[in-house]
Design a protein around this motif. Structure first.
Motif, PDB file in Angstrom:
ATOM      1  N   THR A 177       0.827  -1.208   0.000  1.00 46.68           N
ATOM      2  CA  THR A 177       0.000   0.000   0.000  1.00 46.68           C
ATOM      3  C   THR A 177       0.860   1.257   0.000  1.00 46.68           C
ATOM      4  O   THR A 177       0.625   2.187  -0.787  1.00 46.68           O
ATOM      5  CB  THR A 177      -0.928   0.008   1.226  1.00 46.68           C
ATOM      6  N   THR A 178       1.856   1.292   0.874  1.00 51.37           N
ATOM      7  CA  THR A 178       2.725   2.475   0.964  1.00 51.37           C
ATOM      8  C   THR A 178       3.467   2.698  -0.342  1.00 51.37           C
ATOM      9  O   THR A 178       3.572   3.828  -0.840  1.00 51.37           O
ATOM     10  CB  THR A 178       3.721   2.317   2.122  1.00 51.37           C
ATOM     11  N   ILE A 179       3.979   1.614  -0.922  1.00 53.26           N
ATOM     12  CA  ILE A 179       4.713   1.723  -2.182  1.00 53.26           C
ATOM     13  C   ILE A 179       3.800   2.236  -3.290  1.00 53.26           C
ATOM     14  O   ILE A 179       4.180   3.111  -4.083  1.00 53.26           O
ATOM     15  CB  ILE A 179       5.315   0.358  -2.569  1.00 53.26           C
ATOM     16  N   LYS A 180       2.590   1.678  -3.350  1.00 52.33           N
ATOM     17  CA  LYS A 180       1.644   2.116  -4.375  1.00 52.33           C
ATOM     18  C   LYS A 180       1.277   3.584  -4.181  1.00 52.33           C
ATOM     19  O   LYS A 180       1.189   4.346  -5.151  1.00 52.33           O
ATOM     20  CB  LYS A 180       0.387   1.246  -4.322  1.00 52.33           C
ATOM     21  N   ASN A 181       1.069   3.976  -2.920  1.00 54.73           N
ATOM     22  CA  ASN A 181       0.722   5.379  -2.649  1.00 54.73           C
ATOM     23  C   ASN A 181       1.875   6.311  -3.026  1.00 54.73           C
ATOM     24  O   ASN A 181       1.657   7.398  -3.563  1.00 54.73           O
ATOM     25  CB  ASN A 181       0.375   5.558  -1.170  1.00 54.73           C
ATOM     26  N   GLN A 182       3.094   5.868  -2.723  1.00 52.44           N
ATOM     27  CA  GLN A 182       4.259   6.676  -3.095  1.00 52.44           C
ATOM     28  C   GLN A 182       4.374   6.782  -4.609  1.00 52.44           C
ATOM     29  O   GLN A 182       4.695   7.852  -5.146  1.00 52.44           O
ATOM     30  CB  GLN A 182       5.522   6.066  -2.502  1.00 52.44           C
ATOM     31  N   ALA A 183       4.123   5.662  -5.292  1.00 55.52           N
ATOM     32  CA  ALA A 183       4.188   5.678  -6.757  1.00 55.52           C
ATOM     33  C   ALA A 183       3.126   6.608  -7.339  1.00 55.52           C
ATOM     34  O   ALA A 183       3.376   7.361  -8.287  1.00 55.52           O
ATOM     35  CB  ALA A 183       4.015   4.256  -7.306  1.00 55.52           C
ATOM     36  N   LYS A 184       1.933   6.545  -6.733  1.00 55.73           N
ATOM     37  CA  LYS A 184       0.863   7.436  -7.198  1.00 55.73           C
ATOM     38  C   LYS A 184       1.224   8.897  -6.958  1.00 55.73           C
ATOM     39  O   LYS A 184       0.958   9.766  -7.793  1.00 55.73           O
ATOM     40  CB  LYS A 184      -0.436   7.090  -6.481  1.00 55.73           C
ATOM     41  N   ALA A 185       1.835   9.144  -5.777  1.00 58.86           N
ATOM     42  CA  ALA A 185       2.226  10.517  -5.461  1.00 58.86           C
ATOM     43  C   ALA A 185       3.276  11.022  -6.442  1.00 58.86           C
ATOM     44  O   ALA A 185       3.232  12.173  -6.896  1.00 58.86           O
ATOM     45  CB  ALA A 185       2.752  10.592  -4.028  1.00 58.86           C
ATOM     46  N   LEU A 186       4.242  10.155  -6.772  1.00 56.92           N
ATOM     47  CA  LEU A 186       5.280  10.542  -7.731  1.00 56.92           C
ATOM     48  C   LEU A 186       4.683  10.762  -9.118  1.00 56.92           C
ATOM     49  O   LEU A 186       5.042  11.709  -9.827  1.00 56.92           O
ATOM     50  CB  LEU A 186       6.366   9.463  -7.792  1.00 56.92           C
ATOM     51  N   GLU A 187       3.768   9.865  -9.484  1.00 54.24           N
ATOM     52  CA  GLU A 187       3.115   9.992 -10.788  1.00 54.24           C
ATOM     53  C   GLU A 187       2.287  11.275 -10.842  1.00 54.24           C
ATOM     54  O   GLU A 187       2.305  12.003 -11.849  1.00 54.24           O
ATOM     55  CB  GLU A 187       2.221   8.776 -11.026  1.00 54.24           C
TER      56      GLU A 187
END
Length: 531
Positions: free
Chosen positions: A355-365
């Motif tokens: 979840t954290t990784i996906k959220n970070q990826a979404k934030a970066l995107e």
């Protein structure tokens, strides 16, 4: 004492603290120290005696002259730093605080064990795969199997073990373990057993199940011992791996579950159970869908499980709702475990919370595709959205409108009120314009006070005009915090396919139309074809 034994003995007088007072005998041959060197080292017994044996000797001396067994084994280091084993007899003198000690090298004491040179023993010593050995009552080897030669670099044939002590053939760090088992046997234990390390000449370590038993005479007196040590290296390694796996299973932060071919839970770790809102014992025996994938449709779970059982492995992202209602994204991996015949036994599933990784990826995107100030799409996302809109319009033979929006007199807000006030002004204008468009439309910030709107599925001025009118009207309600400045905008419009067929053409021509508005009075919109 016979002459032959006396050649391998020495005597000394010590005080109550076991400091040497005088020494006589063959110390040089036995230990490498002359008698005078021994006397000079008054604390020799403390420095060179094994601490376990030294404590036993001190305890024995404290019982004199009432001790029934004033003798014991004692290990002493010679000049070469190697331990020798001595049989020590203790006598108290008439003068106070003086004790006489007599040391005999155990390798030269007579023993009562016979028959070790028989043909049967020879066959046993030469053919067994186990490590078998016989010792007298003083830790001295009388015979050992040929298999033990592989553990003892100084030995090339099993008969060479005779008359040696373990300190001569094994590393000292190992002998401590072996010696302690023998002490138990000599003390009367019927068997002494331990899983103990071995070190091969090549330096590799293994393990043996070492068992030692007493040998008694007709009177029931212990006259020696025999031992059987079996190599259990593979079993110890397997047990350690099992314990390591069990520790990882219990303490890992990942959810782990073991299921059968019908997806019934055979075992699970605490983390997996926690994500289901149950205890481990409440999960075992239940079906995987019930405890972990209740929100999945029956058909979706069935298809996924079919892929797992067909291919023996599966990996994919899953969205899982926890008992507290929280939604998490997990990477799930399933692999089959087979038996020695290649038959499927069970399936191991590992769920990693990403979840954290996906959220970070979404934030970066999001950061890469959106304007940091207004939160609107930036040039990169505008290009993607416009390309998609043009491709869709081409397939459906529909129109796309590109509106280039430039705020009028925004420079005055920045100059008069500062950048902070100017930034807030831009945020408010962005919100006002976005509210005038549909969800399918795009509003992007492409410069300081420049915006581009993309409207899809609109045909002609009659359909797109009302949107732009609403934008101009909404901007009039935007002002700075002081109320000194209000907002107007100049808007240029270009339509696909009439004014251009590429994104570059449409944006360029909308920009040209916007400049035409600027020159003719601002605060309005104009189509490219009208300039």
């Amino acid at each position: 004492m016979s002459n032959s034994v006396s050649d391998f003995s020495f005597a000394c007088d010590v005080d109550a603290d076991l400091n040497l007072l005088q020494v006589s005998g063959e110390t040089s041959a036995l230990l490498g120290f002359s008698t005078s060197e021994m006397v000079e080292r008054k604390n020799y017994l403390h420095r060179c005696g094994h601490q376990d044996d030294l404590q036993a000797l001190q305890a024995l001396c404290e019982t004199l002259p009432n001790s029934d067994t004033p003798s014991l084994h004692m290990r002493l280091r010679g000049k070469d730093k190697q331990f020798r084993i001595f049989w020590v007899s203790v006598t108290a003198y008439l003068q106070p605080d003086v004790i006489s000690l007599s040391f005999v090298d155990v390798r030269h004491l007579p023993h009562a064990m016979t028959g070790l040179d028989s043909d049967i023993v020879t066959v046993l010593m030469e053919t067994t795969n186990d490590f078998i050995f016989f010792k007298d009552a003083h830790h001295v080897l009388l015979a050992a199997s040929q298999s033990m030669v592989s553990l003892c670099e100084p030995i090339s044939h099993w008969r060479e073990f005779s008359g040696k002590i373990d300190y001569e053939v094994f590393p000292e760090s190992l002998v401590e373990n072996y010696y302690n088992l023998e002490v138990q046997v000599y003390a009367g234990e019927s068997v002494a057993q331990g899983i103990q390390p071995i070190i091969r000449p090549d330096g590799t370590q293994g393990w043996v199940d070492n068992r030692k038993y007493p040998v008694k005479n007709d009177a029931g007196e212990i006259i020696g011992l025999y031992g059987i040590a079996r190599d259990v290296t593979a079993q110890v390694k397997a047990l350690r791996e099992q314990r390591l796996a069990a520790s990882v299973f219990e303490h890992t932060s990942e959810s782990i579950v073991i299921v059968d071919a019908q997806a019934n839970v055979l075992n699970a770790n605490p983390v997996f159970a926690k994500t289901t809102g149950r205890e481990v014992n409440e999960v075992v025996g239940k079906n995987l869908k019930e405890v972990r994938h209740g929100s999945d449709g029956d058909e979706a779970f069935r298809r996924r499980w079919q892929r797992i059982t067909d291919k023996g492995r599966w990996q994919g992202e899953l969205s899982v709702q926890l008992p507290n209602g929280q939604i998490k994204t997990e990477m799930a991996r399933y692999n089959v475990v087979k038996d020695e015949h290649g038959k499927d036994m069970w399936y191991v599933g590992i769920y990693t919370d990403i979840t954290t990784i996906k959220n970070q990826a979404k934030a970066l995107e999001y950061s890469a595709s959106h304007d940091q100030l207004t939160g609107l799409p930036n040039r990169t996302l505008l290009a993607e959205r416009l390309a998609e809109a043009l491709a869709r319009a081409k397939r459906h033979e529909s129109e796309v409108v590109v509106a280039f929006i430039d705020l009028d007199s925004f420079k005055l807000v920045n100059d008069e009120l500062g950048h902070h006030e100017g930034d807030q002004f831009l945020v408010e204008t962005g919100k006002a314009m976005r509210a005038c468009l549909r969800e399918v439309d795009t509003l992007a910030r492409v410069g300081g006070d420049e915006f581009v709107a993309v409207l899809t599925d609109v045909s002609g001025l009659d359909e797109y005009g009302p949107f732009l009118e609403r934008i101009l009207e909404a901007l009039e309600s935007v002002s700075d915090s002081t109320g000194r400045f209000t907002c107007t905008a100049s808007i240029g419009v270009a339509s696909y396919p009439m004014d251009g067929t590429t994104a570059e053409e449409l944006i360029r021509r909308a920009d040209q139309a916007m400049y035409s508005v600027k020159q003719s009075g601002k605060g309005a919109f104009k189509a490219y074809k009208a300039i």
